[in-house]
Scaffold this active site. Structure first.
Site, PDB file in Angstrom:
ATOM      1  N   THR A 129       1.444  -5.811  -1.755  1.00  0.00           N
ATOM      2  CA  THR A 129      -0.195  -5.161  -2.046  1.00  0.00           C
ATOM      3  C   THR A 129      -0.599  -6.822  -0.895  1.00  0.00           C
ATOM      4  O   THR A 129      -0.183  -7.309  -1.621  1.00  0.00           O
ATOM      5  CB  THR A 129       0.082  -5.043  -3.823  1.00  0.00           C
ATOM      6  OG1 THR A 129      -1.408  -5.213  -3.294  1.00  0.00           O
ATOM      7  CG2 THR A 129       0.839  -5.902  -3.845  1.00  0.00           C
ATOM      8  N   ASP A 130      -2.055  -6.592  -1.070  1.00  0.00           N
ATOM      9  CA  ASP A 130      -2.370  -7.517  -0.704  1.00  0.00           C
ATOM     10  C   ASP A 130      -3.170  -8.393  -1.504  1.00  0.00           C
ATOM     11  O   ASP A 130      -3.479  -9.758  -1.552  1.00  0.00           O
ATOM     12  CB  ASP A 130      -4.035  -7.443  -0.233  1.00  0.00           C
ATOM     13  CG  ASP A 130      -4.838  -6.227  -0.635  1.00  0.00           C
ATOM     14  OD1 ASP A 130      -3.726  -5.425  -1.297  1.00  0.00           O
ATOM     15  OD2 ASP A 130      -6.293  -6.061  -0.562  1.00  0.00           O
ATOM     16  N   GLU A 131      -3.135  -7.955  -3.039  1.00  0.00           N
ATOM     17  CA  GLU A 131      -3.392  -8.292  -4.281  1.00  0.00           C
ATOM     18  C   GLU A 131      -2.653 -10.224  -5.171  1.00  0.00           C
ATOM     19  O   GLU A 131      -2.834 -10.486  -5.820  1.00  0.00           O
ATOM     20  CB  GLU A 131      -2.923  -7.287  -5.530  1.00  0.00           C
ATOM     21  CG  GLU A 131      -4.299  -5.990  -5.736  1.00  0.00           C
ATOM     22  CD  GLU A 131      -4.084  -5.870  -6.599  1.00  0.00           C
ATOM     23  OE1 GLU A 131      -3.722  -6.246  -8.048  1.00  0.00           O
ATOM     24  OE2 GLU A 131      -4.718  -4.050  -6.605  1.00  0.00           O
ATOM     25  N   TYR A 154       0.112  -6.832 -13.001  1.00  0.00           N
ATOM     26  CA  TYR A 154       1.322  -6.009 -11.660  1.00  0.00           C
ATOM     27  C   TYR A 154       1.229  -7.228 -10.357  1.00  0.00           C
ATOM     28  O   TYR A 154       2.279  -7.319  -9.707  1.00  0.00           O
ATOM     29  CB  TYR A 154      -0.067  -4.823 -11.279  1.00  0.00           C
ATOM     30  CG  TYR A 154       0.051  -4.400  -9.635  1.00  0.00           C
ATOM     31  CD1 TYR A 154       1.340  -3.510  -9.837  1.00  0.00           C
ATOM     32  CD2 TYR A 154      -0.602  -4.717  -8.612  1.00  0.00           C
ATOM     33  CE1 TYR A 154       1.348  -3.236  -7.996  1.00  0.00           C
ATOM     34  CE2 TYR A 154      -0.715  -4.610  -7.431  1.00  0.00           C
ATOM     35  CZ  TYR A 154       0.032  -3.612  -7.657  1.00  0.00           C
ATOM     36  OH  TYR A 154       0.705  -2.536  -6.168  1.00  0.00           O
ATOM     37  N   LYS A 158       4.889  -7.794  -8.505  1.00  0.00           N
ATOM     38  CA  LYS A 158       4.443  -7.612  -7.127  1.00  0.00           C
ATOM     39  C   LYS A 158       4.847  -8.590  -5.918  1.00  0.00           C
ATOM     40  O   LYS A 158       5.927  -8.807  -4.745  1.00  0.00           O
ATOM     41  CB  LYS A 158       3.433  -6.801  -6.250  1.00  0.00           C
ATOM     42  CG  LYS A 158       3.322  -5.768  -6.335  1.00  0.00           C
ATOM     43  CD  LYS A 158       4.150  -4.366  -6.566  1.00  0.00           C
ATOM     44  CE  LYS A 158       4.568  -4.084  -4.427  1.00  0.00           C
ATOM     45  NZ  LYS A 158       5.443  -2.488  -4.783  1.00  0.00           N
TER      46      LYS A 158
HETATM   47  P1  NAD Z   1       2.180   5.502  -7.091  1.00  0.00           P
HETATM   48  O1  NAD Z   1       2.531   5.116  -8.189  1.00  0.00           O
HETATM   49  O2  NAD Z   1       1.383   6.507  -7.177  1.00  0.00           O
HETATM   50  O3  NAD Z   1       4.267   6.069  -7.290  1.00  0.00           O
HETATM   51  C1  NAD Z   1       5.008   5.138  -7.692  1.00  0.00           C
HETATM   52  C2  NAD Z   1       6.864   5.882  -7.448  1.00  0.00           C
HETATM   53  O4  NAD Z   1       7.097   5.476  -7.688  1.00  0.00           O
HETATM   54  C3  NAD Z   1       6.788   7.779  -8.413  1.00  0.00           C
HETATM   55  O5  NAD Z   1       6.895   8.027  -7.461  1.00  0.00           O
HETATM   56  C4  NAD Z   1       7.294   7.046  -9.043  1.00  0.00           C
HETATM   57  O6  NAD Z   1       8.416   8.059 -10.258  1.00  0.00           O
HETATM   58  C5  NAD Z   1       7.758   5.473  -8.244  1.00  0.00           C
HETATM   59  N1  NAD Z   1       8.677   5.008  -9.984  1.00  0.00           N
HETATM   60  C6  NAD Z   1       8.026   4.058 -10.525  1.00  0.00           C
HETATM   61  N2  NAD Z   1       9.371   3.430 -11.202  1.00  0.00           N
HETATM   62  C7  NAD Z   1      10.340   4.298 -10.947  1.00  0.00           C
HETATM   63  C8  NAD Z   1      11.402   2.954 -10.941  1.00  0.00           C
HETATM   64  N3  NAD Z   1      11.855   2.917 -11.810  1.00  0.00           N
HETATM   65  N4  NAD Z   1      12.614   4.044 -10.171  1.00  0.00           N
HETATM   66  C9  NAD Z   1      12.167   5.107  -9.221  1.00  0.00           C
HETATM   67  N5  NAD Z   1      11.146   5.125  -9.171  1.00  0.00           N
HETATM   68  C10 NAD Z   1       9.878   5.062  -9.616  1.00  0.00           C
HETATM   69  O7  NAD Z   1       2.090   4.188  -6.338  1.00  0.00           O
HETATM   70  P2  NAD Z   1       1.141   3.823  -4.601  1.00  0.00           P
HETATM   71  O8  NAD Z   1      -0.138   3.741  -5.357  1.00  0.00           O
HETATM   72  O9  NAD Z   1       1.930   4.812  -4.102  1.00  0.00           O
HETATM   73  O10 NAD Z   1       1.962   2.656  -4.499  1.00  0.00           O
HETATM   74  C11 NAD Z   1       3.209   3.130  -3.680  1.00  0.00           C
HETATM   75  C12 NAD Z   1       3.897   1.310  -2.758  1.00  0.00           C
HETATM   76  O11 NAD Z   1       3.126   0.653  -2.251  1.00  0.00           O
HETATM   77  C13 NAD Z   1       3.926   1.039  -4.308  1.00  0.00           C
HETATM   78  O12 NAD Z   1       4.809  -0.553  -4.010  1.00  0.00           O
HETATM   79  C14 NAD Z   1       2.467  -0.248  -4.158  1.00  0.00           C
HETATM   80  O13 NAD Z   1       2.329  -1.667  -5.189  1.00  0.00           O
HETATM   81  C15 NAD Z   1       1.938  -0.535  -2.666  1.00  0.00           C
HETATM   82  N6  NAD Z   1       0.852  -1.000  -2.462  1.00  0.00           N
HETATM   83  C16 NAD Z   1      -0.258   0.407  -3.421  1.00  0.00           C
HETATM   84  C17 NAD Z   1      -1.804   0.908  -2.816  1.00  0.00           C
HETATM   85  C18 NAD Z   1      -2.328   1.401  -3.444  1.00  0.00           C
HETATM   86  O14 NAD Z   1      -3.348   1.267  -2.610  1.00  0.00           O
HETATM   87  N7  NAD Z   1      -2.432   2.393  -3.854  1.00  0.00           N
HETATM   88  C19 NAD Z   1      -1.586  -0.374  -2.202  1.00  0.00           C
HETATM   89  C20 NAD Z   1      -1.238  -1.342  -1.456  1.00  0.00           C
HETATM   90  C21 NAD Z   1       0.174  -1.882  -1.693  1.00  0.00           C
HETATM   91  O1  DAU Z   2      -5.208  -3.684  -3.120  1.00  0.00           O
HETATM   92  C1  DAU Z   2      -4.218  -3.181  -3.411  1.00  0.00           C
HETATM   93  C2  DAU Z   2      -4.099  -1.724  -4.735  1.00  0.00           C
HETATM   94  O2  DAU Z   2      -4.798  -1.501  -4.887  1.00  0.00           O
HETATM   95  C3  DAU Z   2      -3.035  -1.856  -4.966  1.00  0.00           C
HETATM   96  O3  DAU Z   2      -1.608  -2.802  -4.999  1.00  0.00           O
HETATM   97  C4  DAU Z   2      -2.277  -1.416  -6.521  1.00  0.00           C
HETATM   98  O4  DAU Z   2      -1.388  -0.554  -6.221  1.00  0.00           O
HETATM   99  C5  DAU Z   2      -3.861  -0.127  -6.234  1.00  0.00           C
HETATM  100  O5  DAU Z   2      -3.026  -0.125  -7.908  1.00  0.00           O
HETATM  101  C6  DAU Z   2      -4.667  -0.298  -6.330  1.00  0.00           C
HETATM  102  O6  DAU Z   2      -5.559  -1.290  -6.817  1.00  0.00           O
HETATM  103  P1  DAU Z   2      -6.743  -2.368  -7.883  1.00  0.00           P
HETATM  104  O7  DAU Z   2      -6.960  -2.361  -9.368  1.00  0.00           O
HETATM  105  O8  DAU Z   2      -7.670  -2.423  -6.955  1.00  0.00           O
HETATM  106  O9  DAU Z   2      -7.453   0.019  -7.605  1.00  0.00           O
HETATM  107  P2  DAU Z   2      -8.363   0.773  -9.169  1.00  0.00           P
HETATM  108  O10 DAU Z   2      -8.356   1.668  -8.092  1.00  0.00           O
HETATM  109  O11 DAU Z   2      -7.130   0.777 -10.082  1.00  0.00           O
HETATM  110  O12 DAU Z   2      -9.139  -0.127  -8.777  1.00  0.00           O
HETATM  111  C7  DAU Z   2     -10.353   0.533  -7.810  1.00  0.00           C
HETATM  112  C8  DAU Z   2     -11.403  -0.789  -8.194  1.00  0.00           C
HETATM  113  O13 DAU Z   2     -12.065  -0.026  -9.256  1.00  0.00           O
HETATM  114  C9  DAU Z   2     -11.288  -2.103  -9.325  1.00  0.00           C
HETATM  115  O14 DAU Z   2     -12.120  -3.368  -8.817  1.00  0.00           O
HETATM  116  C10 DAU Z   2     -10.987  -1.720 -10.707  1.00  0.00           C
HETATM  117  C11 DAU Z   2     -12.578  -0.835 -10.471  1.00  0.00           C
HETATM  118  N1  DAU Z   2     -11.960   0.222 -11.414  1.00  0.00           N
HETATM  119  C12 DAU Z   2     -11.017   0.939 -11.372  1.00  0.00           C
HETATM  120  C13 DAU Z   2     -11.469   1.962 -12.626  1.00  0.00           C
HETATM  121  C14 DAU Z   2      -9.810   2.954 -12.591  1.00  0.00           C
HETATM  122  C15 DAU Z   2     -13.123   0.988 -12.523  1.00  0.00           C
HETATM  123  O15 DAU Z   2     -14.137  -0.020 -11.879  1.00  0.00           O
HETATM  124  N2  DAU Z   2     -13.544   1.686 -13.162  1.00  0.00           N
HETATM  125  C16 DAU Z   2     -12.422   2.342 -13.103  1.00  0.00           C
HETATM  126  O16 DAU Z   2     -12.456   3.073 -14.027  1.00  0.00           O
END
Ligand code: NAD
Ligand code: DAU
Length: 348
Positions: A129-131, A154, A158
């Site tokens: 992630t970019d975080e 988180y 990562k």
């Molecule tokens: P998600 O939470 O939707 O899915 C995570 C998956 O991992 C689920 O299917 C869960 O069952 C599985 N999992 C969790 N713990 C586990 C364990 N101990 N063993 C096996 N499986 C397990 O997550 P996502 O949003 O699809 O993110 C996927 C990946 O991409 C993560 O590594 C996250 O850090 C990264 N990422 C997410 C975003 C985003 O915007 N969602 C952006 C950048 C990077």
């Molecule tokens: O940048 C990549 C990341 O983006 C991934 O690595 C993470 O897995 C993914 O969850 C996401 O993180 P964020 O914290 O940015 O996403 P989230 O959807 O939780 O929140 C987006 C923005 O919205 C953040 O500034 C918090 C705000 N927010 C979120 C929720 C859930 C609200 O204002 N209200 C809310 O109820």
């Protein structure tokens, strides 16, 4: 047939990656390894279930013995590692869960791949992630050389896993690649994240909880464009390298929520401005990063990737998917979701 493990394939991004890899690579055997936590859902993969080059293995990546048994039982060519605890708010409540899956789980996988994987010809791809780069002010973007500066449990977990993956490359010459992506939006995202949570609440006329003043900025990317970048990097990336992936598409949270409300008013036949009345400012997230923005020029210049879908188009498609899949949304918000929601939002 080469065996490729995709971890976390039942989650949001993972399910898009699995579908793409199964469809585009009939010569590869795709093994989806997922523990099916609250975020994992096999319903997300119904369309690949019966495919001959697809297999599901329910397994927790923190269970070292089971991971070793899987890797030692057949030759694993490569790994695309997405399994993680992924929600920042949950990491603030339960940091240790994030250390276990994101750090310990990743090291367990690295050890198994090092011992049994095809480290001559395959590779271990870590999806991150970019975080990990921390937070930006009004100017600038994250590049691959931006120093790590994670702020949430988180992002700290990562960042730690990224460091381990890089360390296995330096120390043991493991063939690895890493990518760091911005916020994804699209179908099948668990409604703890901003966009599906807001869609769900608008549909049910519930308050829309905007953290702080809603001024934080995120760079949104269509999930299919992320999955396409992952496929490209897996096959064409250079071992030991990192690639940033982003949408070049920054939105202030409050502007994004307003845009969503406008579209939802139109789609639900409501009066203009009706859904926006649900917006409720709530206590800010602890340590809330102000702004993320990605410079993806390395990926664009070296591997020729660019986002393919304009935000207006992708956002509309995303909203349509949730409106057409109310049963999916209903099922994932039944059970434990109500407890999560009230713990997170009731007294906010
Ligand atoms: P998600 O939470 O939707 O899915 C995570 C998956 O991992 C689920 O299917 C869960 O069952 C599985 N999992 C969790 N713990 C586990 C364990 N101990 N063993 C096996 N499986 C397990 O997550 P996502 O949003 O699809 O993110 C996927 C990946 O991409 C993560 O590594 C996250 O850090 C990264 N990422 C997410 C975003 C985003 O915007 N969602 C952006 C950048 C990077
Ligand atoms: O940048 C990549 C990341 O983006 C991934 O690595 C993470 O897995 C993914 O969850 C996401 O993180 P964020 O914290 O940015 O996403 P989230 O959807 O939780 O929140 C987006 C923005 O919205 C953040 O500034 C918090 C705000 N927010 C979120 C929720 C859930 C609200 O204002 N209200 C809310 O109820």
């Amino acid at each position: 047939m080469k065996n490729i493990i995709i971890t976390g394939g039942a989650g949001f991004i993972g399910s898009h990656v699995v579908r793409r890899m199964v469809a585009n690579h009939p010569d590869l055997h795709i093994i989806n390894v997922d523990a099916l936590t609250y975020a994992g859902n096999l319903e997300n993969l119904k369309d690949v279930e019966g495919k001959s080059n697809y297999e599901f293995v329910k397994l927790d990546i923190t269970d070292g013995a089971s991971v070793e048994a899987l890797f030692s039982s057949r030759k694993i060519h490569g790994v695309i590692h997405l399994a993680a605890e992924s929600h920042v708010d949950r990491s603030i409540t339960n940091p240790l869960d994030f250390v276990m899956t994101n750090v310990v789980g990743t090291v367990i996988l690295l050890n198994a791949y090092k011992a049994y994987g095809d480290t001559e010809n395959g590779r271990f791809y870590h999806v991150s992630t970019d975080e990990v780069y921390g937070t930006l002010g009004d100017e600038g973007k994250f590049t691959e050389t931006t120093p790590y500066d994670p702020n949430s449990p988180y992002s700290a977990s990562k960042a730690s896993s990224d460091h381990f993956v890089r360390a296995y490359h330096e120390t043991y010459k493991l063939p690895i690649v890493i990518s760091n992506c911005s916020n994804n939006y699209g179908s099948h995202q668990f409604p703890e994240k901003l966009i599906p949570l807001m869609i769900h609440n608008i549909t049910h006329n519930k308050p829309l909880p905007v953290y702080g003043k809603g001024e934080n900025i995120r760079d949104w990317l269509w999930v299919e464009d992320h999955a396409r970048a992952i496929e490209l990097i897996y096959f064409k990336g250079v071992n030991g390298e990192t690639y940033n992936i982003g949408g070049n598409n920054e939105w202030k949270n409050i502007d994004l929520v307003h845009k969503l409300c406008e579209i939802m008013d139109r789609k639900l036949g409501r009066e203009p401005g009706e859904s926006a009345q649900l917006i409720t400012y709530v206590t800010d997230r602890k340590g809330h990063d102000f702004r993320y923005a990605i410079d993806a020029s390395k990926l664009e210049n070296e591997l020729g990737w660019t986002p393919s879908v304009a935000f207006d188009q992708g956002f509309e498609k995303t909203i349509d998917w949730y409106l057409e899949n109310t049963e999916w949304l209903g099922r994932v918000t039944s059970g434990a979701y109500a407890d999560y929601y009230s713990a997170m939002y009731a007294n906010r």
